[in-house]
Design a protein around this motif. Structure first.
Motif, mmCIF file in Angstrom:
data_model
loop_
_atom_site.group_PDB
_atom_site.id
_atom_site.type_symbol
_atom_site.label_atom_id
_atom_site.label_comp_id
_atom_site.label_asym_id
_atom_site.label_seq_id
_atom_site.Cartn_x
_atom_site.Cartn_y
_atom_site.Cartn_z
ATOM 1 N N PHE A 1 -2.930 -0.366 4.962
ATOM 2 C CA PHE A 1 -4.188 -1.032 4.646
ATOM 3 C C PHE A 1 -4.909 -1.454 5.934
ATOM 4 O O PHE A 1 -6.147 -1.437 5.983
ATOM 5 C CB PHE A 1 -3.919 -2.242 3.739
ATOM 6 N N MET A 2 -4.156 -1.834 6.953
ATOM 7 C CA MET A 2 -4.793 -2.172 8.227
ATOM 8 C C MET A 2 -5.581 -0.979 8.761
ATOM 9 O O MET A 2 -6.713 -1.115 9.227
ATOM 10 C CB MET A 2 -3.743 -2.592 9.261
ATOM 11 N N SER B 1 10.122 -3.408 -3.388
ATOM 12 C CA SER B 1 9.178 -4.358 -2.810
ATOM 13 C C SER B 1 8.909 -4.093 -1.343
ATOM 14 O O SER B 1 7.950 -4.615 -0.787
ATOM 15 C CB SER B 1 9.704 -5.790 -2.977
ATOM 16 N N VAL B 2 9.753 -3.301 -0.701
ATOM 17 C CA VAL B 2 9.499 -2.982 0.704
ATOM 18 C C VAL B 2 8.194 -2.201 0.836
ATOM 19 O O VAL B 2 7.565 -2.177 1.891
ATOM 20 C CB VAL B 2 10.681 -2.181 1.303
ATOM 21 N N ARG C 1 11.069 -7.940 8.115
ATOM 22 C CA ARG C 1 9.944 -7.795 7.205
ATOM 23 C C ARG C 1 8.967 -8.964 7.361
ATOM 24 O O ARG C 1 7.765 -8.776 7.389
ATOM 25 C CB ARG C 1 10.472 -7.759 5.778
ATOM 26 N N GLU D 1 13.410 -5.207 -6.402
ATOM 27 C CA GLU D 1 13.617 -5.765 -5.058
ATOM 28 C C GLU D 1 13.538 -4.660 -4.007
ATOM 29 O O GLU D 1 12.885 -4.799 -2.980
ATOM 30 C CB GLU D 1 14.997 -6.422 -4.979
ATOM 31 N N PHE E 1 -14.343 0.330 7.968
ATOM 32 C CA PHE E 1 -15.371 -0.402 8.707
ATOM 33 C C PHE E 1 -16.186 0.545 9.598
ATOM 34 O O PHE E 1 -17.414 0.473 9.650
ATOM 35 C CB PHE E 1 -14.731 -1.504 9.555
ATOM 36 N N LEU F 1 -13.826 -2.955 1.735
ATOM 37 C CA LEU F 1 -12.644 -3.428 2.461
ATOM 38 C C LEU F 1 -11.677 -4.142 1.519
ATOM 39 O O LEU F 1 -10.467 -3.921 1.560
ATOM 40 C CB LEU F 1 -13.051 -4.384 3.596
ATOM 41 N N GLU G 1 0.759 -8.478 10.471
ATOM 42 C CA GLU G 1 -0.269 -7.979 9.574
ATOM 43 C C GLU G 1 -1.352 -9.038 9.314
ATOM 44 O O GLU G 1 -2.544 -8.772 9.440
ATOM 45 C CB GLU G 1 0.385 -7.642 8.240
ATOM 46 N N GLY H 1 0.708 -2.826 3.382
ATOM 47 C CA GLY H 1 -0.029 -3.704 4.294
ATOM 48 C C GLY H 1 -0.413 -3.000 5.591
ATOM 49 O O GLY H 1 -1.541 -3.119 6.069
ATOM 50 N N TRP H 2 0.534 -2.258 6.136
ATOM 51 C CA TRP H 2 0.244 -1.610 7.425
ATOM 52 C C TRP H 2 -0.732 -0.449 7.251
ATOM 53 O O TRP H 2 -1.608 -0.237 8.094
ATOM 54 C CB TRP H 2 1.547 -1.157 8.094
ATOM 55 N N TRP I 1 5.435 -3.080 -0.281
ATOM 56 C CA TRP I 1 4.362 -4.035 0.052
ATOM 57 C C TRP I 1 4.070 -3.986 1.550
ATOM 58 O O TRP I 1 2.928 -4.027 1.984
ATOM 59 C CB TRP I 1 4.773 -5.466 -0.303
ATOM 60 N N LEU I 2 5.144 -3.922 2.304
ATOM 61 C CA LEU I 2 4.998 -3.929 3.752
ATOM 62 C C LEU I 2 4.278 -2.672 4.214
ATOM 63 O O LEU I 2 3.354 -2.728 5.024
ATOM 64 C CB LEU I 2 6.393 -4.001 4.370
ATOM 65 N N VAL J 1 -8.685 -0.478 6.653
ATOM 66 C CA VAL J 1 -9.752 -1.437 6.949
ATOM 67 C C VAL J 1 -10.544 -0.987 8.170
ATOM 68 O O VAL J 1 -11.781 -1.009 8.176
ATOM 69 C CB VAL J 1 -9.133 -2.846 7.174
ATOM 70 N N VAL J 2 -9.856 -0.547 9.208
ATOM 71 C CA VAL J 2 -10.548 -0.111 10.421
ATOM 72 C C VAL J 2 -11.405 1.123 10.131
ATOM 73 O O VAL J 2 -12.586 1.181 10.494
ATOM 74 C CB VAL J 2 -9.520 0.180 11.537
#
Lengths: 118, 246
Positions: free
Chosen positions: A56-57, A46-47, B205, A43, A64, A81, B212, A53-54, A49-50, A60-61
């Motif tokens: 990964f943003m 799992s933070v 979160r 648990e 690209f 991507l 996102e 995600g950021w 993941w957040l 992606v840019v």
């Protein structure tokens, strides 16, 4: 730092984070016994993941922009991507990208000299 | 070409939908945290939590009933509490959930402006209906750790004062049951925070995930637009060639 090197670092960070999330955090969270220390560890982890995600943003840019500079096909761009979403795939894709850029657009691997506007 | 359009629509739609889902989860969690339970029907304390359980986060303000034995030597005063705009103290005495040695819950019996004026703590058995609250943790500094006055009602502070085990919660006598509650005689009513404000970081979160997803949705649209315009550009010269031939 060159766009190319930024891409390589981001690919490494995204790849490691995704591997930890998908192969360590998620199994611990969902497969470990309820209330066990291992589940709590999952648990807490799992933070990531957040954070994945950021970052990964950004990936992606950057990927690209690199794809436009190196003139990749749309298919290869999309694979590059999406690689950040499949655990471990990005490590393979990153090698493909490095080989492709070195072969097709080697000047992108060097710092760009300043060009005076003509 | 059609496949690309479909892919773009699906990706954008999925990302937007997932973003909305996370945004809703963010709002729902915050709403649940701020819900007012104090007007509900009382339930037995042990139905809400056991003596060793962590405080159930969605039960702030739940009226509970329990009966046991007062622990008068565990009586303490909590400073910095207001009543009718005046600064004063909560008067707190633990009540066990059974015999004298069973786990206890600190019960806020009422309010007084001067601890010395508070009536003696009740003895023997008692039965109360009270509003359940989580242990406080304001980080306030206790200037004199040896006296009976505390700056906050923190269970960890109270555990050291009595022999009994304590729940990780305290309770404030429910004014709705003023007729049957014991222990409040001679004290002003202690008011309870009915609506805990949702914390700034509650479900943050989910909100960050929503941002996102929307970013990825927008990016899918952007790639699609680039693709379409580049396709159009690469076709344009050919069409003009055809035009010149014909």
């Amino acid at each position: 730092m060159t766009l190319f090197n930024s891409y390589r670092w981001l690919a490494l960070v995204v790849g490691v984070l995704l591997a930890v999330c998908a192969l360590v955090a998620a199994p611990a969270k969902y497969l470990a016994a309820d209330g066990s220390g291992l589940q709590g560890f999952g648990e807490d982890l799992s933070v990531l993941w957040l954070i994945h995600g950021w970052i990964f943003m950004v990936y992606v840019v950057v990927a690209f922009l690199l794809s436009r500079r190196a003139d990749w096909s749309l298919t290869f761009t999309l694979v590059a991507l999406a690689a950040g979403l499949v655990p471990l795939l990005i490590f393979y894709v990153e090698r493909q990208v490095v080989a492709k850029v070195r072969a097709e657009a080697p000047d992108l691997t060097e710092p760009q000299p300043y060009e005076a506007p003509s | 070409m059609l496949g690309a359009h479909v892919l773009a629509v699906v990706c954008t739609g999925a990302a937007a939908g997932l973003g909305v889902w996370q945004y809703d989860a963010w709002q729902a969690t915050r709403a649940a945290e701020a819900v007012d339970l104090t007007q509900g029907d009382p339930v037995p304390l042990l139905d809400v939590m056991g003596p060793d359980d962590p405080f159930p986060g969605d039960q702030v303000g739940q009226p509970v009933s329990f009966a046991g034995t007062w622990v008068p030597q565990g009586t303490v005063f909590v400073s910095g509490r207001e009543h009718d705009g005046r600064d004063g103290f909560w008067v707190v005495t633990p009540l066990t959930t059974g015999g004298p040695d069973d786990p206890a819950v600190p019960v806020v019996r009422g309010w007084t402006d001067v601890p010395a004026d508070a009536p003696p703590a009740p003895r023997g058995t008692g039965e109360v209906q009270a509003i359940l609250q989580p242990s406080e943790g304001t980080g306030a500094f206790d200037e004199d750790p040896l006296d009976d006055v505390f700056p906050q009602l923190r269970i960890a502070d109270q555990v050291q004062r009595i022999d009994a085990d304590l729940f990780s919660a305290y309770a404030v006598l429910d004014t709705a049951a003023a007729g049957t509650n014991t222990g409040a005689d001679g004290l002003a009513v202690a008011s309870v925070e009915q609506l805990p404000a949702p914390g700034q970081f509650t479900a943050l979160r989910n909100l960050l995930y929503a941002v996102e997803w929307w970013f990825f949705g927008a990016f899918a649209l952007f790639i699609w637009w680039r693709f379409v315009t580049e396709e159009a550009e690469s076709h344009a010269p050919q069409e003009s060639n055809f035009a010149s031939i014909s």
